[in-house]
Design a protein around this motif. Structure first.
Motif, short mmCIF file in Angstrom:
data_model
loop_
_atom_site.label_atom_id
_atom_site.label_comp_id
_atom_site.label_asym_id
_atom_site.label_seq_id
_atom_site.Cartn_x
_atom_site.Cartn_y
_atom_site.Cartn_z
N TYR A 102 8.02 15.94 7.36
CA TYR A 102 6.41 16.00 7.12
C TYR A 102 5.71 15.04 6.62
CZ TYR A 102 2.05 18.49 6.00
OH TYR A 102 0.92 18.66 5.60
N THR A 103 6.14 14.59 5.71
CA THR A 103 5.57 13.29 4.68
C THR A 103 5.49 12.03 5.61
OG1 THR A 103 6.10 14.14 2.78
CG2 THR A 103 5.45 11.90 2.59
N TRP A 104 6.59 11.74 6.21
CA TRP A 104 6.55 10.45 7.00
C TRP A 104 5.42 10.92 8.26
CZ3 TRP A 104 11.82 7.75 7.96
CH2 TRP A 104 12.41 7.49 6.75
N GLY A 105 5.40 11.89 8.88
CA GLY A 105 4.51 12.33 9.99
C GLY A 105 3.15 11.91 9.49
N TYR A 106 2.80 12.76 8.37
CA TYR A 106 1.62 12.42 7.54
C TYR A 106 1.14 10.89 7.46
CZ TYR A 106 -2.46 12.63 4.48
OH TYR A 106 -3.51 12.15 3.72
N ILE A 107 2.16 10.24 6.97
CA ILE A 107 1.70 8.82 6.79
C ILE A 107 1.48 8.16 8.15
CG2 ILE A 107 2.75 6.62 5.66
CD1 ILE A 107 4.06 8.40 3.76
N GLY A 108 2.44 8.27 9.00
CA GLY A 108 2.24 7.55 10.19
C GLY A 108 1.07 7.92 11.08
N SER A 109 0.74 9.16 10.97
CA SER A 109 -0.48 9.54 11.82
C SER A 109 -1.67 8.97 11.17
CB SER A 109 -0.55 11.40 11.88
OG SER A 109 -0.71 11.65 10.56
N VAL A 110 -1.67 8.98 9.62
CA VAL A 110 -2.97 8.38 9.41
C VAL A 110 -3.12 6.84 9.38
CG1 VAL A 110 -4.13 8.09 7.01
CG2 VAL A 110 -2.88 10.12 7.42
N ILE A 111 -1.91 6.27 9.61
CA ILE A 111 -2.22 4.76 9.75
C ILE A 111 -2.40 4.56 11.17
CG2 ILE A 111 -0.28 2.72 10.32
CD1 ILE A 111 1.27 3.65 8.08
N LEU A 112 -1.90 5.19 12.21
CA LEU A 112 -2.64 5.11 13.45
C LEU A 112 -4.07 5.38 13.75
CD1 LEU A 112 -1.73 3.91 16.43
CD2 LEU A 112 -1.32 6.43 17.08
N GLN A 113 -4.30 6.59 13.00
CA GLN A 113 -5.77 6.84 13.01
C GLN A 113 -6.57 6.00 12.61
OE1 GLN A 113 -7.27 10.58 13.65
NE2 GLN A 113 -8.44 8.71 14.29
N ILE A 114 -6.02 5.13 11.50
CA ILE A 114 -7.09 3.96 11.00
C ILE A 114 -7.04 2.81 11.85
CG2 ILE A 114 -6.77 2.17 9.19
CD1 ILE A 114 -5.58 4.13 7.12
N LEU A 115 -5.81 2.56 12.68
CA LEU A 115 -6.04 1.47 13.74
C LEU A 115 -6.93 1.80 14.58
CD1 LEU A 115 -2.23 0.75 14.01
CD2 LEU A 115 -3.93 -0.52 12.66
N CYS A 116 -7.05 3.18 15.25
CA CYS A 116 -8.09 3.80 16.19
C CYS A 116 -9.57 3.69 15.68
CB CYS A 116 -7.62 5.19 16.52
SG CYS A 116 -6.04 5.41 17.48
N PHE A 117 -9.79 3.94 14.14
CA PHE A 117 -10.68 3.86 13.49
C PHE A 117 -11.47 2.29 13.96
CE2 PHE A 117 -10.47 6.91 10.03
CZ PHE A 117 -10.94 7.92 10.60
N ILE A 118 -10.62 1.35 13.65
CA ILE A 118 -11.09 -0.16 13.69
C ILE A 118 -11.51 -0.20 15.08
CG2 ILE A 118 -10.26 -2.43 13.85
CD1 ILE A 118 -8.05 -1.46 11.53
N VAL A 119 -10.98 0.21 16.04
CA VAL A 119 -11.40 0.09 17.71
C VAL A 119 -12.46 0.81 17.71
CG1 VAL A 119 -10.74 0.33 20.11
CG2 VAL A 119 -8.85 -0.28 18.44
N VAL A 120 -12.83 2.08 17.20
CA VAL A 120 -14.00 2.99 17.68
C VAL A 120 -15.12 2.10 16.74
CG1 VAL A 120 -14.97 5.12 17.16
CG2 VAL A 120 -12.58 4.93 17.98
N PHE A 121 -14.75 1.74 15.56
CA PHE A 121 -16.00 1.32 14.91
C PHE A 121 -16.41 -0.17 15.17
CE2 PHE A 121 -14.61 4.46 11.41
CZ PHE A 121 -15.32 5.53 12.18
N LEU A 122 -15.44 -1.14 15.48
CA LEU A 122 -15.68 -2.40 15.70
C LEU A 122 -15.33 -2.90 17.21
CD1 LEU A 122 -13.87 -3.64 12.45
CD2 LEU A 122 -16.53 -3.56 12.81
#
Length: 451
Positions: free
Chosen positions: A169-189
């Motif tokens: 569960y912890t690994w899943g949380y970390i992994g999903s947040v990392i990819l979400q941040i990458l998607c943030f970068i694409v969406v915001f920039l």
């Protein structure tokens, strides 16, 4: 039993790292907001046509998601039976993972067209692609989890399962947040990625995010696919009729439940409040986009708030249950959910939405984890735990379908006088029914303890 090598256990956890990105980006944040945005304004009532019928756009989304869970609820017993009787779990897991990732990537083609006169329009073909790809990727995601979960008893003994499950569960949380941040970068920039025109800035970042999720999911999944054990030929041919056996096992559990009053009452309460919980989480982004007109960035912030506070919330609720008992704690948490639904009806600003998201996050993870542990504690002493949990999972999926369909139907019927806000109020009924049945469960449990 012998503990699997550390490399194998960590490979198992890595699948949570791989697939959790789908649940966060596609189910909860970017895709729901994108769907609402590109289907908005087709008619004054935001209606779209699908399979010859007109639907309110967000209602169609909820109907489609509900249909996906109907399929999942139907095939889960079959898949659980295959897992229980040691079919080639790794290959089945790979199949559904690959299926989910492929259809997730095909969401890239779910996009409006820019017409010659500069207008933006969504064709029926593109809508059909979006709906079918969403449904099939959802089925792939949830079906792969059946086999993923079934590996845990094969890897570690009972005393280590809670710890290893928490690691996943912890690994899943970390992994999903990392990819979400990458998607943030694409969406915001978007300009940094060459998306310069208004059309590209509005639509390409989300579409690229869908592909990133698919690549992340299928890419990191290769680690467990390479290292998880494969069953022997003898084990694969050890049992017959696995397709019918899953349903026979559910029937056997149902017959046993008739003589277990406390567990039966708890399952009924779980059914009702689960219909509310899952629907709130799946529809939260739509509510923020449609009723509050929040941009994608603010919607993502809200879901991230829910993610961040869910873990301490689960810990707090777990400790409360140790002090006050599981059923009493569940009843209090369900009351908080009722208050949250009332609060959502009167929410009109982004700050209010953030606060509401924080409250939902605090009680969401805790209610789900405490429900599962309570069910486990109320189960009879049996070696057939997989069948009992299969029954539990199917109950949850059917409840989710009813919740999503109710939410969508009420929105469609009251689109001119409340719409989605009325749908939120209707969810209170589910939570109230859950609360009442929890009260009956507590009385039955107290009576059983006195005898």
């Amino acid at each position: 039993m012998q503990i699997a090598p550390r490399k194998v256990i960590n490979s198992w956890c890595m699948y949570d790292w791989a697939n959790s990105a789908y649940n966060l980006v596609i189910t909860s944040t970017i895709f729901p907001a994108y769907f609402e945005a590109i289907t908005r304004g087709q008619t004054p009532d935001n209606e779209v046509e699908f399979l010859g019928r007109k639907f309110v756009n967000t209602a169609l989304y909820n109907y489609a998601l509900g249909a996906a869970f109907i399929v999942v609820a139907f095939i889960s017993p079959i898949l659980t039976s295959i897992a229980d009787y040691r079919g080639n779990k790794r290959n089945f897991m790979r199949f559904f993972c690959t299926m989910g990732a492929i259809f997730c990537s095909l969401l890239y083609f779910f996009a409006p067209q820019q017409l010659a006169d500069g207008r933006i329009a969504l064709s029926n073909t593109s809508l059909n692609i979006g709906i079918f790809c969403m449904v099939l990727s959802c089925i792939g995601f949830w079906a792969s989890l059946v086999f993923y979960n079934s590996f845990l008893p094969d890897l570690v003994p009972h005393r280590l399962r809670d710890r290893i499950s928490a690691r996943g569960y912890t690994w899943g949380y970390i992994g999903s947040v990392i990819l979400q941040i990458l998607c943030f970068i694409v969406v915001f920039l978007p300009g940094a990625f060459g998306f310069d025109t208004p059309y590209e800035r509005d639509y390409m970042p989300a579409r690229v995010s869908f592909v990133l999720v698919a690549l992340w999911w299928i890419g990191f999944a290769q680690i467990p696919f390479r290292n998880l054990p494969i069953s022997t030929v003898k084990e694969r041919h050890e049992r017959k009729n696995v397709f019918s056996n899953g349903f026979l096992e559910l029937k056997k559990v149902w017959m046993q439940l008739k003589h277990m009053r406390v567990l039966k009452l708890f399952l009924v309460s779980f059914f009702w409040y689960s219909a509310g919980i899952q629907t709130v989480f799946l529809a939260a982004t739509q509510f923020g986009a449609k009723e509050l007109h929040l941009p994608t960035a603010k919607l993502i912030i809200t879901i991230m708030i829910i993610q961040l506070v869910a873990i301490p919330g689960a810990i707090f609720i777990s400790r409360a249950s140790e002090r006050f008992g599981n059923i009493k704690t569940l009843m209090v948490v369900v009351l908080v959910w009722i208050a949250a639904c009332v609060g959502a009806y009167f929410t009109y600003t982004d700050i209010q939405f953030y606060i509401l998201g924080g409250i939902v996050g605090l009680v969401m993870g805790g209610l789900q984890s405490l429900s599962r542990s309570t069910y486990s504690n109320l189960m009879p002493e049996t070696k057939d735990t997989a069948s009992f949990f299969s029954f539990y999972d199917v109950t949850e999926k059917i409840a989710l379908v009813i919740g999503m369909f109710t939410f969508a139907y009420i929105e469609e019927q009251t689109i001119h006088f409340g719409g989605m806000r009325n749908s939120v109020l209707a969810l209170i009924v589910f939570f109230m029914l859950g609360f009442v049945w929890l009260g009956m469960t507590m009385r039955a449990l107290n009576k059983a303890n006195r005898q």
